[in-house]
Design a protein around this motif. Structure first.
Motif, mmCIF file in Angstrom:
data_model
loop_
_atom_site.group_PDB
_atom_site.id
_atom_site.type_symbol
_atom_site.label_atom_id
_atom_site.label_comp_id
_atom_site.label_asym_id
_atom_site.label_seq_id
_atom_site.Cartn_x
_atom_site.Cartn_y
_atom_site.Cartn_z
ATOM 1 N N VAL A 44 0.736 -1.199 0.086
ATOM 2 C CA VAL A 44 0.079 -0.010 -0.171
ATOM 3 C C VAL A 44 0.857 1.066 -0.016
ATOM 4 N N GLU A 45 2.032 1.248 0.890
ATOM 5 C CA GLU A 45 2.816 2.359 0.801
ATOM 6 C C GLU A 45 3.463 2.788 -0.662
ATOM 7 N N LEU A 46 3.970 1.661 -1.321
ATOM 8 C CA LEU A 46 4.221 1.652 -2.562
ATOM 9 C C LEU A 46 3.354 2.199 -3.810
ATOM 10 N N LEU A 47 1.996 1.641 -3.518
ATOM 11 C CA LEU A 47 1.065 2.066 -4.358
ATOM 12 C C LEU A 47 0.838 3.762 -4.050
ATOM 13 N N LYS A 48 0.785 4.148 -2.716
ATOM 14 C CA LYS A 48 0.650 5.416 -2.673
ATOM 15 C C LYS A 48 1.700 6.378 -3.231
ATOM 16 N N LEU A 49 2.958 5.889 -3.237
ATOM 17 C CA LEU A 49 3.997 6.647 -3.720
ATOM 18 C C LEU A 49 4.004 6.630 -5.314
ATOM 19 N N GLU A 50 3.645 5.483 -6.045
ATOM 20 C CA GLU A 50 3.582 5.261 -7.354
ATOM 21 C C GLU A 50 2.523 5.805 -8.092
ATOM 22 N N SER A 51 1.366 5.863 -7.281
ATOM 23 C CA SER A 51 0.287 6.508 -7.890
ATOM 24 C C SER A 51 0.296 7.988 -7.947
ATOM 25 N N LYS A 52 0.777 8.714 -6.999
ATOM 26 C CA LYS A 52 1.106 10.021 -6.980
ATOM 27 C C LYS A 52 2.106 10.462 -7.990
ATOM 28 N N GLU A 53 3.189 9.626 -8.453
ATOM 29 C CA GLU A 53 4.350 9.772 -9.215
ATOM 30 C C GLU A 53 3.680 9.660 -10.658
ATOM 31 N N LEU A 54 2.891 8.519 -10.724
ATOM 32 C CA LEU A 54 2.222 8.304 -12.199
ATOM 33 C C LEU A 54 1.505 9.634 -12.556
ATOM 34 N N TYR A 55 0.471 10.148 -11.441
ATOM 35 C CA TYR A 55 -0.308 11.319 -11.655
ATOM 36 C C TYR A 55 0.782 12.611 -12.125
ATOM 37 N N GLU A 56 1.613 12.809 -11.232
ATOM 38 C CA GLU A 56 2.297 14.061 -11.422
ATOM 39 C C GLU A 56 3.323 13.900 -12.798
ATOM 40 N N ASP A 57 3.653 12.786 -12.995
ATOM 41 C CA ASP A 57 4.619 12.786 -14.175
ATOM 42 C C ASP A 57 3.732 12.681 -15.435
ATOM 43 N N SER A 148 -4.837 8.297 -7.652
ATOM 44 C CA SER A 148 -3.870 8.746 -6.467
ATOM 45 C C SER A 148 -4.584 9.189 -5.234
ATOM 46 N N ASP A 149 -5.813 9.895 -5.534
ATOM 47 C CA ASP A 149 -6.475 10.526 -4.390
ATOM 48 C C ASP A 149 -7.003 9.262 -3.764
ATOM 49 N N CYS A 150 -7.522 8.303 -4.167
ATOM 50 C CA CYS A 150 -8.176 7.128 -3.517
ATOM 51 C C CYS A 150 -7.052 6.438 -2.490
ATOM 52 N N MET A 151 -5.638 6.044 -3.280
ATOM 53 C CA MET A 151 -4.532 5.541 -2.601
ATOM 54 C C MET A 151 -4.115 6.396 -1.398
ATOM 55 N N ALA A 152 -3.981 7.930 -1.468
ATOM 56 C CA ALA A 152 -3.783 8.899 -0.558
ATOM 57 C C ALA A 152 -4.610 8.417 0.846
ATOM 58 N N GLU A 153 -5.886 8.188 0.409
ATOM 59 C CA GLU A 153 -6.779 8.005 1.803
ATOM 60 C C GLU A 153 -6.886 6.636 2.268
ATOM 61 N N LEU A 154 -6.240 5.567 1.583
ATOM 62 C CA LEU A 154 -6.312 4.160 1.778
ATOM 63 C C LEU A 154 -5.616 3.933 3.210
ATOM 64 N N LYS A 155 -6.335 3.366 4.088
ATOM 65 C CA LYS A 155 -5.338 3.097 5.662
ATOM 66 C C LYS A 155 -5.252 1.505 5.799
#
Ligand SMILES: *[C@@H]1O[C@H](CO)[C@@H](O)[C@H](O)[C@H]1NC(C)=O
Ligand SMILES: *[C@@H]1O[C@H](CO)[C@@H](O)[C@H](O)[C@H]1NC(C)=O
Length: 161
Positions: A44-57, A148-155
């Motif tokens: 999940v930590e990786l998904l949070k990071l990678e989803s944000k990077e994908l969006y920003e890239d 990436s918004d969804c991943m940011a909220e995922l606990k």
């Protein structure tokens, strides 16, 4: 007892129990159980990071000034057996975004990671695909942002099962 209430089917706690005794326990509890809960956390930590990077890239590279589509909503999820349907829908969107962006949004890795936190394999829905080049950018950008918004909220709780 009112026979009508018996026919309504199991209440939610019973359903969870049935799942855990059967399929969920067999398929998911080994991977969601205590020893590997930290593994799920890492994914999940990786998904949070990678989803944000994908969006920003993608935003920087291909979609400066491109708006998102407010009418395009992806489901989000909380971890557990019931999340599988929503995860499958998200995966279908991510795969479509990859294709429609000519692999400029390379979602292959995150799509694969989502397999690792999914308990079952529901059929993937078919996704409406815009034809127009600019509409495809809006689609891709929106999918990446929602994901990436969804991943940011995922606990992740310490015990999922
Ligand atoms: C699946 O997505 C829907 C729509 O976003 C949401 O209402 C529902 O709570 C989600 N289910 C799970 C198990 O996360
Ligand atoms: C996907 O994963 C592979 C292997 O771990 C890595 O080499 C590659 O750079 C990743 N791709 C993206 C787009 O992150």
């Amino acid at each position: 007892m009112d026979p009508q209430s018996l026919r309504k089917g199991p209440t939610k706690p019973t359903l969870v129990l049935l799942c855990c005794v059967g399929t969920w326990l067999a398929i998911c509890c080994p991977s969601f159980g205590a020893p590997t809960a930290s593994m799920i956390k890492t994914i999940v930590e990786l998904l949070k990071l990678e989803s944000k990077e994908l969006y920003e890239d993608y935003l920087k590279k291909d979609a400066v000034g491109v708006p998102t589509d407010e009418s395009l909503q992806l489901p989000c999820f909380t971890l557990g057996f019931e999340a599988s349907t929503n995860i499958s829908i998200i995966q279908a969107y991510l795969e479509t975004a990859k294709r429609l962006s000519d692999n400029r949004a390379d979602t292959a890795n995150v799509t694969k990671r989502l397999d690792d936190i999914r308990c079952s394999n529901p059929p993937k829905p078919s996704i409406y695909e815009p034809e127009d080049f600019y509409a495809r950018k809006i689609f891709t950008l929106t999918v990446l942002k929602r994901f990436s918004d969804c991943m940011a909220e995922l606990k992740v709780k310490d015990r999922i099962c």
